[in-house]
Design an enzyme around this catalytic site. Sequence first.
Site, PDB file in Angstrom:
ATOM      1  N   GLU A 164       0.838  -1.136   0.047  1.00 18.46           N
ATOM      2  CA  GLU A 164      -0.001   0.059   0.198  1.00 18.46           C
ATOM      3  C   GLU A 164       0.635   1.212   0.058  1.00 18.46           C
ATOM      4  O   GLU A 164       0.486   2.280  -0.870  1.00 18.46           O
ATOM      5  CB  GLU A 164      -0.789  -0.055   1.237  1.00 18.46           C
ATOM      6  CG  GLU A 164      -1.967   1.105   1.316  1.00 18.46           C
ATOM      7  CD  GLU A 164      -3.081   1.252   2.160  1.00 18.46           C
ATOM      8  OE1 GLU A 164      -3.925   1.920   2.133  1.00 18.46           O
ATOM      9  OE2 GLU A 164      -2.813   0.047   3.227  1.00 18.46           O
TER      10      GLU A 164
ATOM     11  N   PHE B 203      -9.599  -9.896   0.523  1.00 18.79           N
ATOM     12  CA  PHE B 203      -9.132 -11.195  -0.186  1.00 18.79           C
ATOM     13  C   PHE B 203      -9.886 -11.399  -1.172  1.00 18.79           C
ATOM     14  O   PHE B 203     -11.105 -11.228  -1.531  1.00 18.79           O
ATOM     15  CB  PHE B 203      -9.212 -12.282   0.965  1.00 18.79           C
ATOM     16  CG  PHE B 203      -8.403 -12.413   2.182  1.00 18.79           C
ATOM     17  CD1 PHE B 203      -7.318 -11.646   2.159  1.00 18.79           C
ATOM     18  CD2 PHE B 203      -8.818 -13.444   2.985  1.00 18.79           C
ATOM     19  CE1 PHE B 203      -6.341 -11.650   3.113  1.00 18.79           C
ATOM     20  CE2 PHE B 203      -7.826 -13.443   4.202  1.00 18.79           C
ATOM     21  CZ  PHE B 203      -6.637 -12.760   4.369  1.00 18.79           C
TER      22      PHE B 203
END
Length: 413
Positions: free
Chosen positions: A315, A400
Amino acid sequence: MNHRRVVVTGMGVVTAIGNNVKDFWEGLLEGRNGVADITHFDASQHSTRFGAEVKHFSVEGILTPLETRRMDVYTQYAMVAADEAVRHSGLDLEKINLDRAGVVVGSGIGGILSFEQEHAKFVAHGPRRVSPYFVPQMISDIAAGQISIRYRLRGPNYATVSACATASHAIGDAVRLIKYGDADVMVTGGSEAPITPMGVAGFCSMKALSQRNDDPTHASRPFERDRDGFVIGEGAGILVLEELEHARKRGATIYAEVCGVGFTADAHHVTAPAPGGEGAVRAMRRAVEDAGLNLDEVDYINAHGTSTPYNDKNESAAIKTLFGDHAYRLNVSSTKSMVGHLLGAAGGVEAVAAALAVKHDVVPPTINYENPDPECDLNYTPNAAQERTVNAAISNTFGFGGHNACLAVRKYV
């Protein structure tokens, strides 16, 4: 086509640091830690024995005892947060067109506690002992359905399910339903109650959770060098969104404008993020473009920031790739350091935090930040809230399955 503008007029939360927006926001700015040993069940045999549990939760005045017995905990959390959000908004349900008011509220896991409890009955006593309320307690859409029934909201009504991106997808869909004229008012967000024996066991087996059992309050440490996994959390985050003119006509208080939505897929791996956060780059870029913002107009990023080695590194790389030099001038923080990872509810709670940061010009901190990671070298607002002008913010959620959702909010002017 000129899209209608969408604003936030109500918010409600249930979290480990507060069961209403006031306590939650004060807790964030104080750096209040909601992580402690699990009390919901005996976790002594689990490799991780702590989480960010909701505390002092009450449905009094909102649900009857009979309603409570017929709802999984995740639905109860959603109902309490929705009650606050609707009251907070000041909506008079007798005066709005309920055919143009809807609900999109999701859950990543749904009623897992109900599943575990009813399965135990099935094993011990056979199929005839399974509750007739088992299915509506368990399914992930029932929180949205119950909210719709409670407030007689007859517009669009459904749930999203995209793991940790669930609530952000719900909010993004709600924004678009208003923008394109399908609704004037939407109640939206996510709810989750995954701190159960099976829920925790599953994440333990994946090696996804921190195992800092000797020091749980320092276990959630996003972007920090010694992070070792996320801390499971629970709760709900619900917003009332309205078309701008609808809100103005009734004199509503407007907290922020939701101005951009970005959805992408990694198309890479079941659990691991794409290298360099490539999918996150595209989601953030799309949200900023959809908002009509320049990159240097973004002041704050409420990061996905899970406290896992791969997420935080990727990120951070994604933020630097997209924002370039500006990445070092904006503030980043992970409120998961205080409330844990609420899975499908994370985006709801974090959208509330981003809207409040824009409203109040203050960035909540990332707590437990002690040792910098050379691969994570941005301003993560370490350990203390920072006052600064926040004209625009984005909120990241990555799930996910490679699901990426980013929301952009800005000051209403």
